[in-house]
Structures are given as C-alpha cells and as structure tokens.
Design a protein around this motif. Sequence first.
Motif, mmCIF file in Angstrom:
data_model
loop_
_atom_site.group_PDB
_atom_site.id
_atom_site.type_symbol
_atom_site.label_atom_id
_atom_site.label_comp_id
_atom_site.label_asym_id
_atom_site.label_seq_id
_atom_site.Cartn_x
_atom_site.Cartn_y
_atom_site.Cartn_z
ATOM 1 N N LYS A 79 -49.870 -5.937 -94.322
ATOM 2 C CA LYS A 79 -49.210 -5.295 -93.178
ATOM 3 C C LYS A 79 -48.734 -3.871 -93.511
ATOM 4 O O LYS A 79 -48.699 -3.474 -94.677
ATOM 5 C CB LYS A 79 -48.036 -6.187 -92.728
ATOM 6 N N TYR A 81 -51.833 -11.092 -81.655
ATOM 7 C CA TYR A 81 -50.582 -11.856 -81.636
ATOM 8 C C TYR A 81 -50.289 -12.428 -80.241
ATOM 9 O O TYR A 81 -49.141 -12.763 -79.937
ATOM 10 C CB TYR A 81 -49.416 -10.984 -82.105
ATOM 11 N N HIS A 138 -47.870 -15.174 -79.418
ATOM 12 C CA HIS A 138 -46.424 -14.918 -79.495
ATOM 13 C C HIS A 138 -45.904 -14.070 -78.327
ATOM 14 O O HIS A 138 -44.765 -13.615 -78.365
ATOM 15 C CB HIS A 138 -46.084 -14.175 -80.794
ATOM 16 N N PHE A 173 -39.456 -11.396 -80.204
ATOM 17 C CA PHE A 173 -39.810 -10.386 -81.205
ATOM 18 C C PHE A 173 -41.171 -9.741 -80.951
ATOM 19 O O PHE A 173 -41.614 -8.896 -81.732
ATOM 20 C CB PHE A 173 -39.763 -10.984 -82.614
ATOM 21 N N LEU A 182 -42.810 -6.599 -82.924
ATOM 22 C CA LEU A 182 -43.875 -6.965 -83.864
ATOM 23 C C LEU A 182 -45.128 -6.113 -83.619
ATOM 24 O O LEU A 182 -45.719 -5.585 -84.578
ATOM 25 C CB LEU A 182 -44.199 -8.455 -83.724
ATOM 26 N N ARG A 219 -51.222 -19.694 -97.642
ATOM 27 C CA ARG A 219 -49.868 -19.884 -97.080
ATOM 28 C C ARG A 219 -48.851 -20.081 -98.209
ATOM 29 O O ARG A 219 -47.717 -19.623 -98.109
ATOM 30 C CB ARG A 219 -49.841 -21.088 -96.131
ATOM 31 N N THR A 235 -41.894 -17.203 -93.787
ATOM 32 C CA THR A 235 -41.909 -16.041 -92.889
ATOM 33 C C THR A 235 -40.772 -15.078 -93.202
ATOM 34 O O THR A 235 -40.972 -13.865 -93.281
ATOM 35 C CB THR A 235 -41.789 -16.518 -91.419
ATOM 36 N N ARG A 264 -44.047 -12.716 -100.257
ATOM 37 C CA ARG A 264 -42.940 -12.284 -99.398
ATOM 38 C C ARG A 264 -41.625 -12.208 -100.170
ATOM 39 O O ARG A 264 -40.826 -11.282 -99.951
ATOM 40 C CB ARG A 264 -42.845 -13.206 -98.184
ATOM 41 N N ILE A 318 -37.852 -10.098 -92.173
ATOM 42 C CA ILE A 318 -38.607 -11.152 -91.474
ATOM 43 C C ILE A 318 -39.755 -10.555 -90.672
ATOM 44 O O ILE A 318 -40.794 -11.203 -90.503
ATOM 45 C CB ILE A 318 -37.680 -12.012 -90.590
ATOM 46 N N GLU A 319 -39.599 -9.331 -90.184
ATOM 47 C CA GLU A 319 -40.701 -8.688 -89.453
ATOM 48 C C GLU A 319 -41.657 -7.995 -90.435
ATOM 49 O O GLU A 319 -42.870 -8.245 -90.411
ATOM 50 C CB GLU A 319 -40.150 -7.664 -88.463
ATOM 51 N N ASN A 375 -42.910 -8.296 -93.297
ATOM 52 C CA ASN A 375 -43.012 -9.300 -94.360
ATOM 53 C C ASN A 375 -44.363 -9.258 -95.089
ATOM 54 O O ASN A 375 -44.808 -10.250 -95.652
ATOM 55 C CB ASN A 375 -42.677 -10.696 -93.821
HETATM 56 N N1 UDP Z 1 -41.706 -12.380 -86.766
HETATM 57 C C1 UDP Z 1 -40.611 -11.592 -86.449
HETATM 58 N N2 UDP Z 1 -39.430 -12.235 -86.145
HETATM 59 C C2 UDP Z 1 -39.296 -13.584 -86.126
HETATM 60 C C3 UDP Z 1 -40.425 -14.372 -86.445
HETATM 61 C C4 UDP Z 1 -41.609 -13.737 -86.751
HETATM 62 O O1 UDP Z 1 -40.698 -10.370 -86.453
HETATM 63 O O2 UDP Z 1 -38.204 -14.085 -85.836
HETATM 64 C C5 UDP Z 1 -42.980 -11.711 -87.095
HETATM 65 C C6 UDP Z 1 -43.297 -11.734 -88.594
HETATM 66 O O3 UDP Z 1 -43.937 -10.511 -88.955
HETATM 67 C C7 UDP Z 1 -44.253 -12.923 -88.683
HETATM 68 C C8 UDP Z 1 -45.024 -12.783 -87.368
HETATM 69 O O4 UDP Z 1 -44.043 -12.384 -86.430
HETATM 70 O O5 UDP Z 1 -45.066 -12.843 -89.836
HETATM 71 C C9 UDP Z 1 -45.707 -14.048 -86.886
HETATM 72 O O6 UDP Z 1 -44.756 -15.085 -86.843
HETATM 73 P P1 UDP Z 1 -45.123 -16.563 -87.328
HETATM 74 O O7 UDP Z 1 -44.031 -17.464 -86.865
HETATM 75 O O8 UDP Z 1 -46.530 -16.890 -86.920
HETATM 76 O O9 UDP Z 1 -44.990 -16.450 -88.937
HETATM 77 P P2 UDP Z 1 -46.055 -16.424 -90.125
HETATM 78 O O10 UDP Z 1 -47.167 -17.404 -89.780
HETATM 79 O O11 UDP Z 1 -46.554 -14.993 -90.242
HETATM 80 O O12 UDP Z 1 -45.277 -16.847 -91.351
#
Ligand code: UDP
Length: 140
Positions: A11, A51, A54, A59, A63, A87, A93, A104, A111-112, A114
């Motif tokens: 990212k 995305y 989502h 978010f 994002l 994973r 996350t 991570r 969290i964003e 990441n």
């Molecule tokens: N994300 C965010 N805030 C949140 C949860 C997720 O900004 O509260 C962002 C973060 O970059 C994450 C992406 O949205 O990697 C996709 O979320 P997901 O729940 O699919 O997590 P991942 O599979 O990437 O761990």
Amino acid sequence: MTTERTFSIIKPDATRRNLTGAVTKMLEEAGLRVVASKRIHMTREQAEGFYGVHKERPFFADLVGFMISGPVVVQVLEGEDAVAANRKVMGATNPANAEPGTIRKELAESIEANSVHGSDSAENAAIEIAFFFQPEEIVG
Ligand code: UDP
C-alpha cells in the motif's frame, strides 16, 4: 497442502517509506513466491471498484483516498496454502493487534495505513488477481 495463488498489494504508506523490498522479503520468507508484480498508481475508479465490498462502511471514503494517495505494488503470490500463509504474515488489520514478526506489526502505521492487502479467500484471490492482471502477466 495445495499450491495456490493469492493477491497482494503493497500500500501507499509502504511505497512512500521505500519499504517495497522489506515487505517483499517478509512475504518471500513466509514461503510465498512473487509470480507477478507491477507498480501502479490506482485510479479512484479502480480503488472504489476494488474495495466495493466496503462501500457502505464508514471508513470507505478515507480508504479510497488513502489507496490513491501514492503508488502501490500489486502482486500475485504463489505457494502452499498461499492465502492462509499470506494472511498469517500480514498480521491483524489493526497493527496494534498484530502479532510480533508480522508485516503490519513491524511496518504498518495505522489501521488504515497498514502497509499490505491480502486476499481473504481463494475465491476472492481469483477475482482480485483478474482485476489487475492479464493471465500472460503471471509467470509461475
Ligand atoms: N480499514 C480502515 N478502518 C477500519 C477497518 C479497515 O481504514 O476500521 C481499511 C484497512 O486499510 C484495511 C482495509 O480497510 O486493510 C480493508 O479492511 P478489511 O476489514 O478487509 O481488513 P484486511 O482484510 O485488509 O485485514
């Protein structure tokens, strides 16, 4: 154990800090082989489409803005149980909740921001790979 493929994104927070190699090294040390890779600057339309699952989440707008804030490196990774292996090495996350030694925990900013995306299932991996790569770009 089956050899499979998954989809990864390094990212913008990681490319900005010149961590493409550091992330890739951790992926490789986790047993994953990079069989396709390209550095791109996603369009807003690509990020919103990628995305799309989502789009109702609070978010989502932030994002998408983050994902188009700089270049990313999209990759296809291959290995034994590649989805699960990726994973695991990515970590949770929220980097605050990620295990030591994960990408991570060691590298992410928030969290964003990441540092990495990784497909959450083989089915989604196939969809996500096809979103960014033509079959001939993948060299196993
Ligand atoms: N994300 C965010 N805030 C949140 C949860 C997720 O900004 O509260 C962002 C973060 O970059 C994450 C992406 O949205 O990697 C996709 O979320 P997901 O729940 O699919 O997590 P991942 O599979 O990437 O761990």
